[in-house]
Design a protein around this motif. Structure first.
Motif, mmCIF file in Angstrom:
data_model
loop_
_atom_site.group_PDB
_atom_site.id
_atom_site.type_symbol
_atom_site.label_atom_id
_atom_site.label_comp_id
_atom_site.label_asym_id
_atom_site.label_seq_id
_atom_site.Cartn_x
_atom_site.Cartn_y
_atom_site.Cartn_z
ATOM 1 N N LEU A 40 1.815 44.297 25.217
ATOM 2 C CA LEU A 40 2.899 43.796 25.854
ATOM 3 C C LEU A 40 2.865 42.461 26.697
ATOM 4 O O LEU A 40 3.870 41.486 26.508
ATOM 5 N N VAL A 41 1.810 42.356 27.496
ATOM 6 C CA VAL A 41 1.772 41.127 28.138
ATOM 7 C C VAL A 41 1.310 39.656 27.165
ATOM 8 O O VAL A 41 2.130 38.794 27.478
ATOM 9 N N PHE A 42 0.647 40.155 26.168
ATOM 10 C CA PHE A 42 0.512 39.110 25.137
ATOM 11 C C PHE A 42 1.621 38.773 24.382
ATOM 12 O O PHE A 42 1.850 37.691 24.028
ATOM 13 N N GLY A 45 3.810 36.581 26.518
ATOM 14 C CA GLY A 45 3.112 35.438 26.734
ATOM 15 C C GLY A 45 3.331 34.617 25.457
ATOM 16 O O GLY A 45 3.352 33.491 25.414
ATOM 17 N N SER A 46 3.230 35.208 24.290
ATOM 18 C CA SER A 46 3.455 34.420 23.180
ATOM 19 C C SER A 46 4.642 33.751 22.871
ATOM 20 O O SER A 46 4.998 32.917 22.035
ATOM 21 N N ARG A 47 5.851 34.315 23.587
ATOM 22 C CA ARG A 47 7.190 33.684 23.575
ATOM 23 C C ARG A 47 7.377 32.596 24.564
ATOM 24 O O ARG A 47 8.256 31.965 24.796
ATOM 25 N N PHE A 54 -2.662 32.919 19.021
ATOM 26 C CA PHE A 54 -3.821 33.585 19.534
ATOM 27 C C PHE A 54 -3.422 34.921 20.262
ATOM 28 O O PHE A 54 -3.859 35.839 20.134
ATOM 29 N N LEU A 55 -2.198 34.474 21.036
ATOM 30 C CA LEU A 55 -1.715 35.926 21.833
ATOM 31 C C LEU A 55 -1.192 36.886 20.804
ATOM 32 O O LEU A 55 -1.250 37.938 20.730
ATOM 33 N N ALA A 56 -0.292 36.445 19.622
ATOM 34 C CA ALA A 56 0.248 37.257 18.714
ATOM 35 C C ALA A 56 -0.887 38.058 18.182
ATOM 36 O O ALA A 56 -0.644 39.386 17.523
ATOM 37 N N ARG A 57 -1.756 37.405 17.659
ATOM 38 C CA ARG A 57 -3.038 38.069 17.124
ATOM 39 C C ARG A 57 -3.648 38.999 17.861
ATOM 40 O O ARG A 57 -4.080 40.080 17.363
ATOM 41 N N GLY A 58 -4.044 38.487 19.202
ATOM 42 C CA GLY A 58 -4.677 39.326 20.304
ATOM 43 C C GLY A 58 -3.681 40.640 20.164
ATOM 44 O O GLY A 58 -4.251 41.988 20.796
ATOM 45 N N GLY A 128 11.900 41.878 17.726
ATOM 46 C CA GLY A 128 11.881 43.640 17.448
ATOM 47 C C GLY A 128 10.767 44.295 17.790
ATOM 48 O O GLY A 128 10.457 45.286 18.340
ATOM 49 N N PRO A 129 9.543 43.867 17.249
ATOM 50 C CA PRO A 129 8.169 44.483 17.797
ATOM 51 C C PRO A 129 8.145 44.619 19.207
ATOM 52 O O PRO A 129 7.451 45.386 19.645
ATOM 53 N N LEU A 130 8.559 43.497 19.938
ATOM 54 C CA LEU A 130 8.344 43.450 21.538
ATOM 55 C C LEU A 130 9.131 44.392 22.051
ATOM 56 O O LEU A 130 8.687 45.108 22.918
ATOM 57 N N VAL A 131 10.599 44.688 21.413
ATOM 58 C CA VAL A 131 11.129 45.639 22.178
ATOM 59 C C VAL A 131 10.852 46.973 21.698
ATOM 60 O O VAL A 131 10.714 47.902 22.697
ATOM 61 N N LEU A 132 10.073 47.093 20.663
ATOM 62 C CA LEU A 132 9.585 48.476 20.350
ATOM 63 C C LEU A 132 8.452 48.774 21.127
ATOM 64 O O LEU A 132 8.416 49.925 21.807
ATOM 65 N N SER A 133 7.699 47.958 21.499
ATOM 66 C CA SER A 133 6.393 48.208 22.246
ATOM 67 C C SER A 133 6.967 48.284 23.698
ATOM 68 O O SER A 133 6.289 49.402 24.223
#
Length: 174
Positions: A40-42, A45-47, A54-58, A128-133
């Motif tokens: 979630l931190v990544f 950070g990706s936004r 690199f953050l999205a892949r991590g 969407g994925p961020l909110v799900l997490s």
């Protein structure tokens, strides 16, 4: 101490679930919790950063690590659940704890595949994925509360008070 309480303190299999007073489940849950909080931190950070890929892949890797860790913790946690007598408040709490964790793990599996399907490569994590997490972490926190209730309120897999008292015995001068 009642027989039911003594039963809940003993491992079903010490080799698999950990010996008396040293359960493996609390150790194993640190992997998915740490991985998913970090993901979630990544995500956040990706936004924020200029080069978010690199953050999205991590984050995807952290989610996968968390799912694998959750499955290991679930297997051992199930052994601990089997030590609790059925029909008791502790067993019902354990079932709720397990069910929430399964929902959380399923949400992260969905999130993993959602991210893989929507992967643009260099872009930030989608909202969407961020909110799900974030929602899955809220459910994980509720489940963690119940796990704490199992250990600290009901004493599941915690050594008996007579064993705990050994840690508070004072040494007498010789």
């Amino acid at each position: 101490m009642t027989h039911e309480l003594e039963q809940a303190k003993q491992p079903v299999s010490a080799a698999l679930a950990g010996p008396y007073g040293h359960p493996f489940h609390p150790i194993l849950v640190t992997v998915p919790i740490g991985a998913w909080v970090s993901s979630l931190v990544f995500d956040i950070g990706s936004r924020i950063v200029g080069d978010p890929g690199f953050l999205a892949r991590g984050s995807v890797w952290l989610i996968a690590i968390g799912v694998i860790g959750a499955l290991a913790a679930a297997l051992i946690g199930t052994l601990d659940l089997l030590a609790i007598p059925t029909g008791t408040p502790a067993f019902r709490t354990g079932l709720t704890h397990m069910s929430l964790n399964l929902v959380v793990t399923a949400a992260y599996v969905v999130g993993f595949f959602w991210r893989r399907a929507a992967s643009a490569g260099a872009g930030p994590v989608g909202i969407g994925p961020l909110v799900l997490s974030a929602a899955a972490l809220v459910a994980l926190a509720a489940s963690g509360y119940l796990g704490g209730k199992l250990a600290y309120h009901y004493g599941v897999r915690v050594a008996a008070e007579s064993t705990q008292a050994e840690g508070y015995a004072t040494r007498h001068a010789a």
